[in-house]
Design an enzyme around this catalytic site. Structure first.
Site, short mmCIF file in Angstrom:
data_model
loop_
_atom_site.label_atom_id
_atom_site.label_comp_id
_atom_site.label_asym_id
_atom_site.label_seq_id
_atom_site.Cartn_x
_atom_site.Cartn_y
_atom_site.Cartn_z
N ASP A 177 0.79 -1.24 0.00
CA ASP A 177 0.00 0.00 0.00
C ASP A 177 0.82 1.29 0.00
OD1 ASP A 177 -1.87 -1.99 0.27
OD2 ASP A 177 -2.87 -1.16 2.02
N ASP A 198 -4.60 -0.65 -1.65
CA ASP A 198 -5.93 -0.44 -1.13
C ASP A 198 -6.71 0.12 -2.31
OD1 ASP A 198 -7.08 -0.88 1.40
OD2 ASP A 198 -7.06 1.25 1.91
N HIS A 212 -10.46 0.97 -3.02
CA HIS A 212 -11.82 1.03 -2.52
C HIS A 212 -12.80 1.66 -3.52
CE1 HIS A 212 -10.47 -0.17 1.39
NE2 HIS A 212 -9.86 0.96 1.69
N SER A 247 -15.46 1.30 5.21
CA SER A 247 -14.45 1.78 6.17
C SER A 247 -14.41 3.30 6.22
CB SER A 247 -13.06 1.24 5.80
OG SER A 247 -12.53 1.93 4.68
N HIS A 294 -10.45 7.21 1.27
CA HIS A 294 -9.05 7.12 0.81
C HIS A 294 -8.93 6.02 -0.23
CE1 HIS A 294 -9.48 4.09 3.97
NE2 HIS A 294 -8.59 3.39 3.29
N LYS A 306 -7.03 -4.83 -3.01
CA LYS A 306 -7.85 -5.31 -1.88
C LYS A 306 -8.79 -4.22 -1.40
CE LYS A 306 -4.31 -3.95 1.35
NZ LYS A 306 -5.09 -2.85 1.96
N GLU A 347 -14.00 -4.74 4.95
CA GLU A 347 -12.70 -4.14 5.18
C GLU A 347 -11.65 -5.22 4.96
OE1 GLU A 347 -10.69 -1.99 4.88
OE2 GLU A 347 -10.60 -0.73 6.68
N ALA A 352 0.34 0.56 6.30
CA ALA A 352 0.97 1.11 7.48
C ALA A 352 1.32 -0.05 8.42
CB ALA A 352 0.02 2.07 8.19
N CYS A 404 -2.17 -2.47 7.62
CA CYS A 404 -2.07 -3.42 6.52
C CYS A 404 -0.79 -4.24 6.54
CB CYS A 404 -2.26 -2.70 5.19
SG CYS A 404 -3.99 -2.18 5.01
C1 VGL Z 1 -4.85 0.97 5.64
C2 VGL Z 1 -6.33 2.08 7.02
C3 VGL Z 1 -7.33 1.91 6.12
C4 VGL Z 1 -3.46 0.49 5.40
C5 VGL Z 1 -5.87 0.78 4.72
O1 VGL Z 1 -3.09 0.29 4.20
O2 VGL Z 1 -2.70 0.31 6.40
N1 VGL Z 1 -5.10 1.61 6.79
N2 VGL Z 1 -7.09 1.25 4.97
ZN ZN Z 2 -8.46 1.34 3.32
#
Ligand code: VGL
Ligand code: ZN
Length: 200
Positions: A21, A63, A65, A71, A82, A107, A114, A142, A146
């Site tokens: 990510d 990510d 979405h 989420s 995001h 994903k 989520e 992060a 993830c």
């Molecule tokens: C993530 C919060 C929401 C990540 C993804 O990639 O860590 N964190 N969606």
């Molecule tokens: Zn996300």
């Protein structure tokens, strides 16, 4: 010498690099910015070079979405919107040098589900199994979401997992979340390593 010498961590065709990510929305200026998130880019580029030199596969998760993802705060979640599909925020960070043979795993595409982990509702575990990968090296964004979930799922899938501390950063919604995530990954059986330990 300080501490114990760790077992060597050789890179081979049985190991894969998972870049998690590294997208604009998780970098400074993005919708869900991870502090220092962009700092992982040059470090990951070094890992990518190393893996390519050893003919080891590189996989990038993203990510990805829909606009109405559950989420997101307007839809009952905890995050600002995001990484919306096909928007600049969802693009990989400029400067990240993904190889042209990279495998991209998307994903979080189902609005109702989520998916922090790259293994959730994706073809990642089949992909790794079909190539007889035994160990995954995981870094990106992060640490406390993830990256952690991906590492824990890798262990659950029977893979060895190496958490790349220098190539990851935490969101730290609470100040120690990143450190706690590191502990959790290691308790689950993952190894923590940095480039110097792997490249040596
Ligand atoms: C993530 C919060 C929401 C990540 C993804 O990639 O860590 N964190 N969606
Ligand atoms: Zn996300």
């Amino acid at each position: 010498m300080t501490g114990d010498r760790k077992a060597p961590l050789p890179i081979s065709s049985k190991t894969a690099l998972l870049v998690v990510d590294v997208q604009n929305d998780f970098c400074p200026g993005g919708a869900l910015a991870v502090p220092e998130g962009d700092r992982v880019v040059p470090v990951l580029n070094d890992y990518i070079r190393l893996f390519q030199a050893k003919r080891a596969p590189v996989i990038a998760t993203r990510d990805w979405h829909p606009t109405n993802h559950g989420s997101f705060k307007p839809f009952g979640g905890i995050w600002p919107p995001h990484c919306i599909q096909n928007t600049p925020g969802a693009e990989f960070r400029a400067g990240l040098k993904l190889p042209k043979e990279v495998t991209i795993i998307s994903k979080g595409t189902d609005p109702r589900v989520e998916a922090y982990s790259g293994f959730q509702h994706t073809t990642l575990s089949e992909w790794l199994r079909s190539r007889k990968i035994e160990t995954v090296f995981v870094g990106g964004l992060a640490t406390d979401y993830c990256v952690k979930s991906t590492v824990l799922d890798a262990v659950k899938a029977g893979l060895k997992a190496v958490y790349l501390a220098d190539a990851s950063r935490g969101v730290n919604v609470k100040p120690n979340d990143g450190e706690q995530a590191e502990e959790e990954m290691q308790k689950a059986g993952a190894t923590k390593a940095t480039l110097a330990e792997i490249a040596s």
